[in-house]
Design a protein around this motif. Structure first.
Motif, PDB file in Angstrom:
ATOM      1  N   ARG A  73      44.149  76.984 -88.711  1.00 43.31           N
ATOM      2  CA  ARG A  73      43.126  77.833 -87.721  1.00 43.31           C
ATOM      3  C   ARG A  73      43.717  78.777 -86.108  1.00 43.31           C
ATOM      4  O   ARG A  73      44.444  79.605 -86.141  1.00 43.31           O
ATOM      5  N   SER A  74      45.419  77.173 -85.834  1.00 46.56           N
ATOM      6  CA  SER A  74      45.907  77.953 -84.372  1.00 46.56           C
ATOM      7  C   SER A  74      47.499  76.542 -84.529  1.00 46.56           C
ATOM      8  O   SER A  74      46.969  75.500 -85.646  1.00 46.56           O
ATOM      9  N   SER A  75      47.932  77.232 -83.650  1.00 43.75           N
ATOM     10  CA  SER A  75      48.870  76.677 -84.149  1.00 43.75           C
ATOM     11  C   SER A  75      50.091  77.302 -82.597  1.00 43.75           C
ATOM     12  O   SER A  75      50.299  77.561 -81.958  1.00 43.75           O
ATOM     13  N   ASP A  76      50.801  75.958 -82.231  1.00 43.49           N
ATOM     14  CA  ASP A  76      51.509  76.097 -80.791  1.00 43.49           C
ATOM     15  C   ASP A  76      53.336  75.627 -81.285  1.00 43.49           C
ATOM     16  O   ASP A  76      52.968  74.767 -82.531  1.00 43.49           O
ATOM     17  N   ALA A  77      54.196  74.778 -80.381  1.00 44.46           N
ATOM     18  CA  ALA A  77      55.004  74.493 -80.952  1.00 44.46           C
ATOM     19  C   ALA A  77      55.252  73.197 -81.054  1.00 44.46           C
ATOM     20  O   ALA A  77      56.275  72.841 -81.882  1.00 44.46           O
ATOM     21  N   ASP A  78      53.889  72.775 -81.081  1.00 42.00           N
ATOM     22  CA  ASP A  78      54.097  71.514 -81.089  1.00 42.00           C
ATOM     23  C   ASP A  78      52.540  71.075 -82.155  1.00 42.00           C
ATOM     24  O   ASP A  78      53.076  69.548 -83.330  1.00 42.00           O
ATOM     25  N   PHE A  79      52.079  71.284 -82.509  1.00 41.05           N
ATOM     26  CA  PHE A  79      50.263  70.821 -83.251  1.00 41.05           C
ATOM     27  C   PHE A  79      50.102  72.639 -83.797  1.00 41.05           C
ATOM     28  O   PHE A  79      50.122  73.416 -83.755  1.00 41.05           O
ATOM     29  N   THR A  80      49.448  72.068 -84.930  1.00 36.26           N
ATOM     30  CA  THR A  80      49.428  72.546 -85.947  1.00 36.26           C
ATOM     31  C   THR A  80      47.971  72.565 -86.574  1.00 36.26           C
ATOM     32  O   THR A  80      48.182  71.155 -87.145  1.00 36.26           O
ATOM     33  N   GLU A  81      46.975  73.457 -86.386  1.00 36.48           N
ATOM     34  CA  GLU A  81      45.074  72.751 -87.146  1.00 36.48           C
ATOM     35  C   GLU A  81      44.892  73.374 -87.967  1.00 36.48           C
ATOM     36  O   GLU A  81      44.841  74.882 -88.143  1.00 36.48           O
ATOM     37  N   TYR A  82      44.050  72.358 -88.807  1.00 35.63           N
ATOM     38  CA  TYR A  82      43.734  73.140 -90.315  1.00 35.63           C
ATOM     39  C   TYR A  82      42.573  72.499 -90.098  1.00 35.63           C
ATOM     40  O   TYR A  82      41.833  71.794 -89.662  1.00 35.63           O
TER      41      TYR A  82
END
Length: 84
Positions: A73-82
């Motif tokens: 779903r979303s991603s940044d430098a530290d986390f990815t959301e699934y």
């Protein structure tokens, strides 16, 4: 509700591709390193990559048969959301 068995396959679908990338990087580093005995390490990494790929294929097959999907779903430098 998602069955516990499916959660394990979703976790594998998330973590095993990351592990494959790490193993590929390790293999590249060993190939260019100054180690005298590279072959045992390269063979171990190759075997591990094959094992990881087989497990990932099994998990993807399970998810496909159960009509389940893993969506990034979303991603940044530290986390990815699934989403499952």
């Amino acid at each position: 509700m998602i069955p516990d068995e499916a959660i394990l396959h979703f976790e594998k679908a998330i973590y095993l591709p990351m592990l494959t990338v790490i193993l590929e990087r390790d293999r590249a580093e060993i190939e260019i390193s100054a180690l005298k005995f590279k072959d045992p390490y390269l063979k171990m990494i190759e075997q591990t990559i094959k094992f990881v790929q087989a497990n990932l294929k099994d998990s993807n097959t399970y998810l496909r048969r159960k009509n389940m999907k893993l969506i990034k779903r979303s991603s940044d430098a530290d986390f990815t959301e699934y989403a499952f």
